[in-house]
Design an enzyme around this catalytic site. Structure first.
Site, PDB file in Angstrom:
ATOM      1  NE  ARG A  21      -0.746  -1.156   4.741  1.00 14.93           N
ATOM      2  CZ  ARG A  21      -0.620  -0.568   5.959  1.00 14.93           C
ATOM      3  NH1 ARG A  21      -1.150   0.610   6.135  1.00 14.93           N
ATOM      4  NH2 ARG A  21      -0.052  -1.073   6.992  1.00 14.93           N
ATOM      5  CD  GLU A  69     -17.154   3.727   3.838  1.00 12.65           C
ATOM      6  OE1 GLU A  69     -18.199   3.951   4.223  1.00 12.65           O
ATOM      7  OE2 GLU A  69     -16.373   3.696   4.771  1.00 12.65           O
ATOM      8  CG  PHE A  94     -15.174  -0.150   4.814  1.00 10.64           C
ATOM      9  CD1 PHE A  94     -16.216  -0.965   5.489  1.00 10.64           C
ATOM     10  CD2 PHE A  94     -13.940   0.219   5.367  1.00 10.64           C
ATOM     11  CE1 PHE A  94     -15.996  -1.025   6.823  1.00 10.64           C
ATOM     12  CE2 PHE A  94     -13.601  -0.120   6.639  1.00 10.64           C
ATOM     13  CZ  PHE A  94     -14.761  -0.782   7.482  1.00 10.64           C
ATOM     14  CG  ASP A 128      -8.221  -3.191  12.628  1.00 11.52           C
ATOM     15  OD1 ASP A 128      -8.112  -3.366  13.869  1.00 11.52           O
ATOM     16  OD2 ASP A 128      -7.918  -2.333  11.843  1.00 11.52           O
ATOM     17  NE  ARG A 178      -2.434  -3.431   9.783  1.00 14.05           N
ATOM     18  CZ  ARG A 178      -2.052  -4.071  10.735  1.00 14.05           C
ATOM     19  NH1 ARG A 178      -1.970  -5.451  10.796  1.00 14.05           N
ATOM     20  NH2 ARG A 178      -1.314  -3.577  11.917  1.00 14.05           N
TER      21      ARG A 178
END
Lengths: 333, 278
Positions: A21, A69, A94, A128, A178
């Site tokens: 990313r 979003e 999302f 998460d 991630r």
């Protein structure tokens, strides 16, 4: 196996681990200098998706949409309708889940030139937990007509993908994650939309993989090689439009197929490969991935272990296939 | 650019013809949204014959004003207006809702026929209009963006995401219109899920609000557009109180005509009332 059967694009040894990313964010900044028409939208995750790098350099072309979003996707559609090249980023769950219908109606159906680059796909999201681990995004995006779906395997491919899609007209989904990804490709790696890359030729089993699982597939091929099993490894980074020719050729050269993905085995790469082979070259296959289940909290990379998404799980699947095929042969005999 | 007029008699006559053609098209299609098409007619006629800078002969003109029909189900009225404005032949209206027709049941992006965005699923159009308004501002273009919403559409949460974006971004090149006919698919909004007070809500979300007691009155629609153009620093919304099914007595304020087309007999009554022999 001779060296000539291994792609020149592969590094000899993995030495680097990179946040893809971050590669996305940096590439976006470089592209921003070349393309004044690029605008970037983000839904309150700019530090995580790394679009903040673009925002710092081009504040007037950077739009923080807040936790909205659906509105972000619709606004991106409006930008595209006005000739801009919008990149819309947020977490994959999302971008593809929350906003799916906006993506479908406002962007993909009218074939608008919107680039949805989502991060935090798959279980490597980590701590998460399941709510934030998109395991359905490939399925949700590839079911849409007109959509291009790309899953880069490392930082080198990520940069090439982002640079390529700027000049590709039409809706595009890019799946990033991630965690740090091992860098498996040399800078000379060539990415082409719709082209699957054979990274290693093989005679006994073919492994199709995407994302971080390409590295695991390569690792699996080395383990299998030590056992005298020759494995073909294919990086199917464009899941749609899928490279039927390369897939059929690679499957037919071995007669046994393993797929590997950090995604539900339903509807993702495994599903896509099964569709291609079922219609063109029915081949016995095993799908390594999330076995129709949700994720959990935990260290991102350790979760690959936890859910059986490692090289040894691919090896195990290959063994099972080869055993089944040999039994089948003996029955025929 | 298309010739524009503020002559109310001319606009009224156009509205009458637009109604006749949209009802014929709906009747031929045997399905479609009659009530919400009829309630939007004066708003759409005002836009395309008085307010918008556009050119039906050059629908891709870069400096045209943009219109997004967020209440996409009302598209028979828009098709009829676009045909009358010269985007395509009126005869094509009879292809409404047919396979392969450019005039699909809900609007699909096609600049050749003057459709600026794909809509139909509610709560989408204002976001696209925001994107257009932001792009126009970035490019320093002196163009205006318009979006027509239904009041039922305001039940969609996504509408309020977009409403927030417009005001946060101070999009004074944007004008929204709410066709407030107070009905939705299942009946009167007050019996389903009331969203009043609509004007107060928009005001609270940072918009300049103008409420029209009669959303079919051309002079007040035109003067509201004028006000919108002069308003700086915030987006402008016109809450137009309209009558669902306006213009045909048997359809007016009848919730059941939300999503059905006129029958043979109903079309006869309608055409008669609109001064057109069946």
């Amino acid at each position: 196996m001779s060296r000539t059967q291994i792609s020149d694009f592969l590094v000899d040894e993995v030495t680097e681990h990179v946040y893809i990313r971050e590669t996305y964010g940096k590439t976006l900044v470089e592209l921003g200098r070349e393309y004044p028409n690029i605008v970037v939208l983000d839904a309150d995750l700019t530090v995580s998706t790394k679009t903040n790098l673009f925002g710092k350099e081009f504040p007037n072309r950077f739009f923080t949409m807040g936790v909205s979003e659906q509105d972000m996707m619709g606004t991106a559609a409006g930008f595209a309708l006005s000739g801009k090249i919008p990149f819309a980023s947020t977490f994959a769950i999302f971008a593809t889940g929350r906003a799916w219908e906006h993506v479908r109606q406002s962007i993909v159906f009218p074939k608008l030139n919107v680039k949805i680059v989502a991060t935090h796909a798959g279980v490597t999201v980590g701590e998460d937990g399941a709510t934030h681990q998109a395991l359905e995004d490939i399925a949700l995006m590839r079911v849409l007509p007109n959509m291009t779906v790309i899953v880069p395997a490392d930082a080198v491919e990520t940069e090439k993908v982002i640079r390529t899609i700027v000049n590709h007209k039409g809706p595009t989904y890019v799946r990033l994650a991630r965690a740090k990804f091992p860098t498996i490709f040399k800078k000379s790696y060539e990415f082409e939309i719709g082209k699957a890359r054979v990274l290693r030729e093989g005679k006994h089993v073919t492994i199709f993989a995407v994302g971080i699982m390409v590295c695991e597939a390569l690792e699996a091929s080395k383990i299998l090689e030590r056992e005298g099993i020759s494995a073909c490894v294919v990086n199917v980074s464009t899941v749609k439009p899928i490279d039927v020719e390369t897939i059929v050729k690679a499957a037919s050269s071995t007669g046994a197929v393993v797929t590997a993905e950090d995604h539900n085995i339903i509807g993702g790469l495994g599903g896509a490969i099964a569709e291609v082979l079922g219609e063109n070259y029915p081949t016995l296959m095993k799908r390594i991935g999330m076995n129709d289940r949700f994720g959990t909290s935990g260290d991102g990379l350790q979760l690959l272990e936890y859910f059986g998404l490692k090289a040894r799980n691919i090896v195990q699947a290959a063994h099972e296939l080869l055993e089944f095929n040999s039994q089948k042969k003996s029955v025929v005999l | 650019m298309h010739e524009r007029t503020k002559n109310v008699d001319i606009l009224k006559e156009i509205a009458r013809r637009v109604r006749i053609d949209l009802l014929k098209a709906l009747h031929r299609a045997k399905s479609g949204h009659t009530g919400g098409s009829l309630s939007s007619v004066e708003i759409l006629v005002s836009l395309y014959f008085s307010e918008l800078r556009h050119n039906p002969k050059n629908p891709r003109w870069g400096d045209r004003d943009r219109f997004v029909l967020s209440k996409g189900h009302g598209v028979p009225a828009l098709y009829s207006v676009l045909a009358h404005a010269g985007y395509f032949a009126r005869e094509e209206l009879m292809s409404l809702r047919k396979p392969g027709s450019r005039l699909q049941g809900h609007p699909e992006y096609d600049l050749e026929i003057g459709i600026e965005a794909t809509t139909g699923s509610l709560g989408h159009g204002l976001s696209a209009a925001n994107g257009m308004a932001l792009a126009a501002r970035m490019d320093g273009k002196d163009i205006r963006i318009y979006a027509l919403l239904s009041d039922g559409e305001l039940q969609e949460g996504a509408s309020w995401e977009a409403i927030t974006t417009s005001s946060y971004r101070k999009l004074d090149n944007l004008c929204a219109i709410v066709d407030r006919n107070r009905f939705q698919n299942d009946g009167a909004m007050k019996d389903i899920k009331d969203i009043e007070p609509v004007p107060d809500k928009w005001r609270a979300f940072g918009w300049e609000v103008e409420t029209l007691p009669d959303g079919h009155d051309f002079p007040s629609i035109l003067s509201a557009f004028e006000k919108a153009r002069q308003t700086k620093g915030k987006p402008f919304v016109i809450i137009a109180n309209t009558i669902k099914g306006k213009g045909v007595s048997i359809f007016e304020n009848q919730g059941k005509y939300h999503g059905v087309a006129p029958t043979d007999d109903e079309l006869k009554v309608a055409l008669n009332e609109l001064g057109e022999a069946a």
